[in-house]
Design a protein around this motif. Sequence first.
Motif, PDB file in Angstrom:
ATOM      1  N   LEU A  92      -5.078   2.355  -4.898  1.00  0.00           N
ATOM      2  CA  LEU A  92      -4.473   1.935  -6.159  1.00  0.00           C
ATOM      3  C   LEU A  92      -2.945   2.077  -6.136  1.00  0.00           C
ATOM      4  N   GLY A  93      -2.383   2.143  -4.956  1.00  0.00           N
ATOM      5  CA  GLY A  93      -0.934   2.236  -4.847  1.00  0.00           C
ATOM      6  C   GLY A  93      -0.283   0.866  -4.877  1.00  0.00           C
ATOM      7  N   THR A  94      -0.656   0.062  -5.851  1.00  0.00           N
ATOM      8  CA  THR A  94      -0.136  -1.306  -5.959  1.00  0.00           C
ATOM      9  C   THR A  94       0.690  -1.462  -7.225  1.00  0.00           C
ATOM     10  N   TYR A  95       1.584  -2.459  -7.229  1.00  0.00           N
ATOM     11  CA  TYR A  95       2.328  -2.735  -8.465  1.00  0.00           C
ATOM     12  C   TYR A  95       1.359  -3.206  -9.552  1.00  0.00           C
ATOM     13  N   GLY A  96       0.358  -3.995  -9.167  1.00  0.00           N
ATOM     14  CA  GLY A  96      -0.596  -4.522 -10.159  1.00  0.00           C
ATOM     15  C   GLY A  96      -1.261  -3.409 -10.945  1.00  0.00           C
ATOM     16  N   PHE A  97      -1.602  -2.300 -10.257  1.00  0.00           N
ATOM     17  CA  PHE A  97      -2.245  -1.185 -10.952  1.00  0.00           C
ATOM     18  C   PHE A  97      -1.237  -0.437 -11.821  1.00  0.00           C
ATOM     19  N   LEU A  98      -0.048  -0.202 -11.287  1.00  0.00           N
ATOM     20  CA  LEU A  98       0.998   0.460 -12.070  1.00  0.00           C
ATOM     21  C   LEU A  98       1.368  -0.377 -13.295  1.00  0.00           C
ATOM     22  N   GLY A  99       1.413  -1.692 -13.107  1.00  0.00           N
ATOM     23  CA  GLY A  99       1.892  -2.581 -14.165  1.00  0.00           C
ATOM     24  C   GLY A  99       0.832  -3.121 -15.092  1.00  0.00           C
ATOM     25  N   PHE A 145      -8.545  -7.669 -11.137  1.00  0.00           N
ATOM     26  CA  PHE A 145      -7.934  -7.462  -9.825  1.00  0.00           C
ATOM     27  C   PHE A 145      -7.170  -6.140  -9.734  1.00  0.00           C
ATOM     28  N   THR A 146      -6.877  -5.502 -10.861  1.00  0.00           N
ATOM     29  CA  THR A 146      -6.069  -4.281 -10.800  1.00  0.00           C
ATOM     30  C   THR A 146      -6.787  -3.171 -10.049  1.00  0.00           C
ATOM     31  N   LYS A 201      -2.677   8.156 -14.029  1.00  0.00           N
ATOM     32  CA  LYS A 201      -3.098   9.258 -13.145  1.00  0.00           C
ATOM     33  C   LYS A 201      -4.606   9.502 -13.246  1.00  0.00           C
ATOM     34  N   ASP A 202      -5.162   9.341 -14.463  1.00  0.00           N
ATOM     35  CA  ASP A 202      -6.604   9.569 -14.655  1.00  0.00           C
ATOM     36  C   ASP A 202      -7.424   8.644 -13.768  1.00  0.00           C
ATOM     37  N   GLN A 203      -7.078   7.347 -13.785  1.00  0.00           N
ATOM     38  CA  GLN A 203      -7.834   6.370 -13.003  1.00  0.00           C
ATOM     39  C   GLN A 203      -7.661   6.614 -11.507  1.00  0.00           C
ATOM     40  N   GLN A 204      -6.445   6.984 -11.095  1.00  0.00           N
ATOM     41  CA  GLN A 204      -6.235   7.280  -9.675  1.00  0.00           C
ATOM     42  C   GLN A 204      -7.120   8.438  -9.235  1.00  0.00           C
ATOM     43  N   GLU A 205      -7.297   9.405 -10.141  1.00  0.00           N
ATOM     44  CA  GLU A 205      -8.143  10.560  -9.839  1.00  0.00           C
ATOM     45  C   GLU A 205      -9.614  10.157  -9.766  1.00  0.00           C
ATOM     46  N   LYS A 206     -10.034   9.337 -10.758  1.00  0.00           N
ATOM     47  CA  LYS A 206     -11.445   8.935 -10.830  1.00  0.00           C
ATOM     48  C   LYS A 206     -11.830   7.966  -9.710  1.00  0.00           C
TER      49      LYS A 206
END
Length: 398
Positions: free
Chosen positions: A122-129, A46-47, A111-116
């Motif tokens: 992907l501006g979620t807590y789940g992705f950050l965490g 889900f991330t 940052k790499d995944q946000q770029e790719k």
Amino acid sequence: MNNRVLSGMRPTGRLHLGHYHGVLKNWLTLQNERDSYFFVADWHAFTTHYSDKIDLETNVSEMVVDWLAAGINPNTSTIFVQSKVPEHAELHLLLSMTTPLSWLERVPSYKDQQEKLKGRDLGTYGFLGYPLLQSADILIYKAGLVPVGEDQVAHIELTREVARRFNYVYGREADFEEKAEAAIGKMGKKQAKSYRLLRKSYQETGDIEALSRAQALLKEQQNITLGDRERLLGYVEGVGKIILPEPESLLTKASKMPGLDGQKMSKSYGNTISLRNTAEEIETKVKRMPTDPARVKLTDAGDPKKCPVWQLHKVYSDKQTCDWVKDGCSNAKMGCIECKQPVVDAIKAELGPMQERITKYQADPDLIKQIIHEGSEKARIVAKETMNEVREAMGITY
């Protein structure tokens, strides 16, 4: 260092040769050498795919089928599903209370995944965490080793920092030193003396070898409880009781499985051969692979190093075949279709027996459910023990 290893995969689609060569073959070795825990990381799906309509139930089941068909043995490994062990989520929540936000923001993959994956929100807590959830996945089993590629080492370093901070904040028993000294007294005079000397050496001079020897000495002790052993491990290092041991990275041999276009094999690049592709699909995919652009006509000489097919030969072909390819390509003695045939044959030979086992397991869905249930129950027993210690350390046992 304990003997337990932990590793997992996200069930976001079909497994391919990159998964087999990069991960599963390593697991096959580990399951015979260590106490192995392998899990389907369904929450992690889900991330990055939280808004996608993934059929997780099917994906989870099919992933376990593929693992079994590849040779993962439920009798020697613990195979489980992350969401069936809710203690992962509880530990993740509790660790989030002490983990600085800056630690998560500096994880390289953030940052790499946000770029790719620019097309995804992907501006979620789940992705950050999610690296912290990974830390919880590891720490809840007190895994000593985590098999990773070089790009994942930063995640293990974060896990070590998270564990160290937790132990520092919550491993401070009021009577810690008294309990540690009492535990030393149970070791016997000779071992107690050795322990004190090694502790002194490490704390006064930072002698890493003394730390390793003290840890080995404690591991051999039969006269002390597990709690005392963890207390004394912390006492050597000058911290409190070690509730969550720090894991080590187990670097896997660099296995960059080339895709059909020469890049790393990845679903996101659309360059994969699935473990379930038919013989016809394998043949079609390989024969459509691009080759050295210099070889326009059969009589044009080529350079294997500029051809994606050569990367697959390095994985699948023996020295004799590789020499044949280099000579045939560089001296225009063969066409590209002829060059591709040994790769086609090798992939078919590798996947044929595996696909027969896949068919067998697919015919028995109850067996798959049973393996997942039993593995998840076994994993949960260990997870509950860790959570009891964590709750006790944090004072939430009321």
